[in-house]
Design a protein around this motif. Structure first.
Motif, short mmCIF file in Angstrom:
data_model
loop_
_atom_site.label_atom_id
_atom_site.label_comp_id
_atom_site.label_asym_id
_atom_site.label_seq_id
_atom_site.Cartn_x
_atom_site.Cartn_y
_atom_site.Cartn_z
N ARG A 38 0.82 -1.22 0.00
CA ARG A 38 0.00 0.00 0.00
C ARG A 38 0.86 1.27 0.00
O ARG A 38 0.39 2.32 -0.42
CB ARG A 38 -0.99 -0.02 1.16
CG ARG A 38 -0.37 0.00 2.54
CD ARG A 38 -1.43 -0.27 3.63
NE ARG A 38 -0.82 -0.31 4.93
CZ ARG A 38 -0.94 0.65 5.85
NH1 ARG A 38 -1.69 1.70 5.59
NH2 ARG A 38 -0.35 0.54 7.01
N TYR A 39 2.10 1.18 0.45
CA TYR A 39 3.00 2.33 0.41
C TYR A 39 3.32 2.68 -1.05
O TYR A 39 3.34 3.85 -1.43
CB TYR A 39 4.29 2.04 1.19
CG TYR A 39 5.21 3.24 1.27
CD1 TYR A 39 4.97 4.26 2.17
CD2 TYR A 39 6.32 3.35 0.44
CE1 TYR A 39 5.80 5.37 2.25
CE2 TYR A 39 7.16 4.44 0.51
CZ TYR A 39 6.90 5.45 1.41
OH TYR A 39 7.72 6.55 1.47
N VAL A 40 3.53 1.66 -1.87
CA VAL A 40 3.80 1.88 -3.29
C VAL A 40 2.59 2.54 -3.94
O VAL A 40 2.72 3.50 -4.71
CB VAL A 40 4.17 0.55 -3.99
CG1 VAL A 40 4.44 0.79 -5.47
CG2 VAL A 40 5.37 -0.10 -3.31
N ASP A 41 1.39 2.04 -3.61
CA ASP A 41 0.16 2.65 -4.13
C ASP A 41 0.06 4.11 -3.71
O ASP A 41 -0.34 4.96 -4.51
CB ASP A 41 -1.07 1.88 -3.64
CG ASP A 41 -1.14 0.46 -4.20
OD1 ASP A 41 -0.55 0.18 -5.26
OD2 ASP A 41 -1.79 -0.38 -3.55
N ALA A 42 0.45 4.41 -2.47
CA ALA A 42 0.39 5.79 -1.98
C ALA A 42 1.40 6.68 -2.70
O ALA A 42 1.11 7.86 -2.98
CB ALA A 42 0.63 5.82 -0.47
N MET A 43 2.57 6.16 -3.03
CA MET A 43 3.55 6.94 -3.79
C MET A 43 2.99 7.28 -5.17
O MET A 43 3.10 8.43 -5.63
CB MET A 43 4.87 6.18 -3.95
CG MET A 43 5.70 6.08 -2.71
SD MET A 43 7.41 5.52 -3.01
CE MET A 43 7.17 3.90 -3.72
N VAL A 44 2.39 6.30 -5.83
CA VAL A 44 1.81 6.52 -7.16
C VAL A 44 0.66 7.51 -7.06
O VAL A 44 0.55 8.44 -7.87
CB VAL A 44 1.36 5.19 -7.80
CG1 VAL A 44 0.56 5.44 -9.06
CG2 VAL A 44 2.57 4.31 -8.08
#
Length: 143
Positions: A38-44
């Motif tokens: 979910r951190y990767v999703d938040a970066m995107v």
């Protein structure tokens, strides 16, 4: 201090878009159990919502998100793109180097950005990062 190892570096990655480049850098952090997916999703999402604010210097993007989006450890990943990608920045595009950072609190990312800036702001060191195929050589630049 930046914690970088061979598993957090990926060289000559092919990415079709800024989002794909961010996901590549984030995937390295997920694979090493440094952040949750979910951190990767938040970066995107941050990039999509706010724009190319993460392109902090010519050819360099430093994606990040808030710690509560799934940071487990403080770290950085480094992805060098095979073909630079446009992020939409008026002066610093295209991006060839994507350094995803994960800070454990609301201030740790500042020190990480300062450490990255001291390395990436050195033209000699940056040229080695952009051209070397030796991950150990790249790691030594950060230490």
């Amino acid at each position: 201090m930046l914690q970088l190892n061979e598993k957090l570096i990926s060289l000559d990655v092919e990415a079709e878009s800024a989002e794909a480049a961010i996901r590549s850098a984030g995937a390295l952090l997920v694979e090493e159990n440094i952040v949750e997916e979910r951190y990767v999703d938040a970066m995107v999402k941050g990039f999509q919502d706010i724009g190319p604010y993460i392109v902090l210097a010519p050819s360099i993007a430093i994606p990040h998100a808030r710690p509560e989006h799934g940071v487990l450890q403080q770290s950085v990943s480094l992805v060098r793109l095979k073909i630079p990608v446009k992020f939409g920045h008026p002066t610093n595009d295209p991006v060839q180097l994507v350094c995803a950072i994960s800070g454990i609190d609301s201030t740790s990312h500042i020190g990480m950005l300062q450490s990255l800036a001291s390395v990436l702001g050195d033209k000699t060191k940056l040229e080695i990062i952009l051209s070397s195929n030796n991950k150990e050589e790249i790691i030594s630049i950060f230490n």
